[in-house]
Motif scaffolding. Sequence first.
Motif, PDB file in Angstrom:
ATOM      1  N   UNK A   1      52.100  49.668  44.053  1.00 58.41           N
ATOM      2  CA  UNK A   1      52.513  48.726  45.097  1.00 58.41           C
ATOM      3  C   UNK A   1      51.313  48.031  45.742  1.00 58.41           C
ATOM      4  N   UNK A   2      50.232  48.776  45.950  1.00 59.64           N
ATOM      5  CA  UNK A   2      49.065  48.242  46.664  1.00 59.64           C
ATOM      6  C   UNK A   2      47.855  47.974  45.784  1.00 59.64           C
ATOM      7  N   UNK A   3      47.934  48.370  44.516  1.00 61.45           N
ATOM      8  CA  UNK A   3      46.767  48.244  43.640  1.00 61.45           C
ATOM      9  C   UNK A   3      47.117  47.483  42.364  1.00 61.45           C
ATOM     10  N   UNK A   4      46.078  46.932  41.709  1.00 68.85           N
ATOM     11  CA  UNK A   4      46.266  46.231  40.438  1.00 68.85           C
ATOM     12  C   UNK A   4      45.189  46.657  39.464  1.00 68.85           C
ATOM     13  N   UNK A   5      45.466  46.441  38.188  1.00 72.50           N
ATOM     14  CA  UNK A   5      44.570  46.844  37.111  1.00 72.50           C
ATOM     15  C   UNK A   5      43.872  45.601  36.565  1.00 72.50           C
ATOM     16  N   UNK A   6      42.544  45.695  36.419  1.00 73.86           N
ATOM     17  CA  UNK A   6      41.740  44.600  35.860  1.00 73.86           C
ATOM     18  C   UNK A   6      40.884  45.187  34.743  1.00 73.86           C
ATOM     19  N   UNK A   7      40.841  44.496  33.588  1.00 72.23           N
ATOM     20  CA  UNK A   7      39.995  44.987  32.501  1.00 72.23           C
ATOM     21  C   UNK A   7      38.560  44.541  32.716  1.00 72.23           C
ATOM     22  N   UNK A   8      37.635  45.488  32.673  1.00 68.50           N
ATOM     23  CA  UNK A   8      36.209  45.230  32.856  1.00 68.50           C
ATOM     24  C   UNK A   8      35.555  45.270  31.475  1.00 68.50           C
ATOM     25  N   UNK A   9      35.272  44.092  30.911  1.00 67.91           N
ATOM     26  CA  UNK A   9      34.722  44.011  29.556  1.00 67.91           C
ATOM     27  C   UNK A   9      33.296  44.568  29.473  1.00 67.91           C
ATOM     28  N   UNK A  10      32.577  44.527  30.584  1.00 70.75           N
ATOM     29  CA  UNK A  10      31.210  45.036  30.589  1.00 70.75           C
ATOM     30  C   UNK A  10      31.178  46.560  30.405  1.00 70.75           C
ATOM     31  N   UNK A  11      32.080  47.268  31.101  1.00 73.60           N
ATOM     32  CA  UNK A  11      32.109  48.727  30.998  1.00 73.60           C
ATOM     33  C   UNK A  11      33.130  49.217  29.956  1.00 73.60           C
ATOM     34  N   UNK A  12      33.897  48.292  29.374  1.00 74.20           N
ATOM     35  CA  UNK A  12      34.950  48.637  28.415  1.00 74.20           C
ATOM     36  C   UNK A  12      35.953  49.619  29.021  1.00 74.20           C
ATOM     37  N   UNK A  13      36.386  49.338  30.213  1.00 71.36           N
ATOM     38  CA  UNK A  13      37.361  50.198  30.869  1.00 71.36           C
ATOM     39  C   UNK A  13      38.169  49.379  31.870  1.00 71.36           C
ATOM     40  N   UNK A  14      39.256  49.968  32.339  1.00 71.29           N
ATOM     41  CA  UNK A  14      40.077  49.315  33.354  1.00 71.29           C
ATOM     42  C   UNK A  14      39.616  49.736  34.736  1.00 71.29           C
ATOM     43  N   UNK A  15      39.503  48.766  35.642  1.00 69.72           N
ATOM     44  CA  UNK A  15      39.247  49.045  37.046  1.00 69.72           C
ATOM     45  C   UNK A  15      40.571  48.928  37.780  1.00 69.72           C
ATOM     46  N   UNK A  16      40.839  49.836  38.690  1.00 66.69           N
ATOM     47  CA  UNK A  16      42.035  49.764  39.515  1.00 66.69           C
ATOM     48  C   UNK A  16      41.558  49.473  40.934  1.00 66.69           C
ATOM     49  N   UNK A  17      41.964  48.308  41.435  1.00 70.43           N
ATOM     50  CA  UNK A  17      41.465  47.834  42.734  1.00 70.43           C
ATOM     51  C   UNK A  17      42.626  47.477  43.657  1.00 70.43           C
TER      52      UNK A  17
END
Length: 76
Positions: free
Chosen positions: A45-61
Amino acid sequence: GCILDGKLYPFGEIARTENCFRCSCSQDAMRCCSLFHTPIGYDKENCKVIFNKKSCDYDVVQKSDPSKECLVYSRV
């Protein structure tokens, strides 16, 4: 070699492709697995997922402030 996403890779092991996969290229086939894990347990509800190509992982912000990370309970 092997072609993946329009790019030619040499035979053998590829530690990291442009799209964050680790692959093995042989004359028979190209086998790949992802270097990232998809977050499934977080405050959707309060967070979203963004793919971080530099670290090859998903950030949840946080949706309200993407500079702040959210707690992730589990990944697959």
